[in-house]
Design an enzyme around this catalytic site. Structure first.
Site, PDB file in Angstrom:
ATOM      1  N   HIS A 152      36.137  35.622  35.464  1.00  0.00           N
ATOM      2  CA  HIS A 152      36.276  36.128  34.094  1.00  0.00           C
ATOM      3  C   HIS A 152      37.643  36.748  33.913  1.00  0.00           C
ATOM      4  O   HIS A 152      38.224  37.314  34.851  1.00  0.00           O
ATOM      5  CB  HIS A 152      35.166  37.128  33.758  1.00  0.00           C
ATOM      6  CG  HIS A 152      35.168  38.351  34.626  1.00  0.00           C
ATOM      7  ND1 HIS A 152      35.742  39.528  34.241  1.00  0.00           N
ATOM      8  CD2 HIS A 152      34.661  38.561  35.871  1.00  0.00           C
ATOM      9  CE1 HIS A 152      35.576  40.421  35.205  1.00  0.00           C
ATOM     10  NE2 HIS A 152      34.934  39.866  36.210  1.00  0.00           N
ATOM     11  N   HIS A 157      40.917  37.234  30.527  1.00  0.00           N
ATOM     12  CA  HIS A 157      41.302  36.898  29.159  1.00  0.00           C
ATOM     13  C   HIS A 157      42.395  35.849  29.218  1.00  0.00           C
ATOM     14  O   HIS A 157      43.547  36.163  29.445  1.00  0.00           O
ATOM     15  CB  HIS A 157      41.762  38.168  28.426  1.00  0.00           C
ATOM     16  CG  HIS A 157      42.128  37.926  27.010  1.00  0.00           C
ATOM     17  ND1 HIS A 157      41.444  37.049  26.199  1.00  0.00           N
ATOM     18  CD2 HIS A 157      43.105  38.448  26.240  1.00  0.00           C
ATOM     19  CE1 HIS A 157      41.991  37.045  24.992  1.00  0.00           C
ATOM     20  NE2 HIS A 157      43.017  37.883  25.001  1.00  0.00           N
TER      21      HIS A 157
END
Ligand SMILES: *[C@@H]1O[C@H](CO)[C@@H](O)[C@H](O)[C@H]1NC(C)=O
Ligand SMILES: *[C@@H]1O[C@H](CO)[C@@H](O)[C@H](O)[C@H]1NC(C)=O
Ligand SMILES: *[C@@H]1O[C@H](CO)[C@@H](O)[C@H](O)[C@H]1NC(C)=O
Length: 255
Positions: free
Chosen positions: A122, A124
């Site tokens: 995970h 951005h």
């Protein structure tokens, strides 16, 4: 004594017979091969499917303020029980963009790092042209976010964003339907998300989100924002995402 003409005819027939026999033998051999392949078929694909599942790598692209902390929290809660790894990819330093060289390094690392599989990464990640959130853009008072100074390129950007959503993502959910998002993932990727829905509902991950009430902006602010072209385009993308998610949900969770 055989006449030369008849001799040639006999030789020809003999040759034809040999060729035909050879062909028939070839055909029989091929048929045997096909039968062997067929009998091996399902077993081979069963084996591949199992390896596929254990080699699963999920890339979760976090978007701030969309419940991504709750979602990743569920993954961390489940990783021990379901035996997979959760890894955080931190690329904030480069404004969420990886150079081509680093993209290749990242792909190679994720693909070859078998000890971590199955894994959920995970972070951005941004498509270079779309890294700025609406908030960022407004805060920096960039021309693209000035309602009175809209560049025609934005319509193009909206279309590109829709294409990215359809072509480059397995699934895109919406914050209000995080539980359904998790259910669709559990249904489609059980190796990693088995038990995720039940865990999300019963743990405080779902409640935490609801209790954090953000201050509502004034009516005046809402009206001004809704008048801006950028909001209208963001909203069009949202409606598009919602419709697409509902479509996928309907066909995936069908009992
Ligand atoms: C990510 O990296 C930045 C700068 O390299 C650092 O300031 C930040 O603390 C890191 N975040 C996490 C969660 O590790
Ligand atoms: C991937 O990167 C991590 C951290 O830099 C490193 O420890 C690991 O060995 C790398 N794995 C492969 C297969 O390159
Ligand atoms: C949420 O639940 C976990 C145990 O499942 C507990 O450790 C944690 O303190 C709880 N958090 C809050 C804010 O209630």
């Amino acid at each position: 004594m055989i006449k030369p003409k008849l001799f040639y005819i006999l030789v020809l027939i003999f040759v034809v017979c040999i060729i035909t026999t050879l062909y028939q033998m070839q055909i029989i051999r091929l048929r045997d091969k096909i039968v062997t392949l067929e009998s091996k078929g399902p077993k081979a694909s069963d084996r591949d499917w199992k390896t596929d599942e254990d080699n699963l790598v999920v890339l979760y692209n976090r978007v701030p303020k969309t419940g991504s902390t709750s979602f990743v929290g569920v993954a961390y809660d489940l990783c021990k029980r379901n035996k997979f790894h959760v890894l955080h990819v931190n690329i904030t330093a480069n404004n969420h963009i990886l150079s081509l060289t680093n993209q290749l390094k990242f792909i190679s690392n994720v693909t070859n790092w078998n000890a971590m599989k199955p894994a959920l990464y995970h972070g951005h990640f941004a498509f270079p042209r779309f890294q700025q959130t609406f908030d960022d853009c407004v805060a920096k008072q960039l021309p693209d976010c000035d309602p009175n100074n809209m560049k025609p390129g934005n319509k193009w950007a909206l279309t590109e964003a829709k294409k990215n959503l359809i072509n480059n993502y397995f699934l895109v959910g919406v914050t209000e339907e995080l539980e359904d998002f998790i259910s669709v993932l559990e249904q489609t990727l059980p190796r990693v998300f088995r038990g995720a829905t039940e865990h999300y509902v019963s743990s405080n991950r779902s409640h935490l989100r609801q209790t954090v009430q953000k201050d509502m902006p004034s009516e005046e602010t809402v009206r001004k924002i809704k008048d801006s072209l950028i909001w209208q385009m963001e909203n069009e993308l949202y409606e598009f995402t919602l419709e697409h998610f509902h479509f996928q949900k309907k066909y995936t969770l069908k009992k």
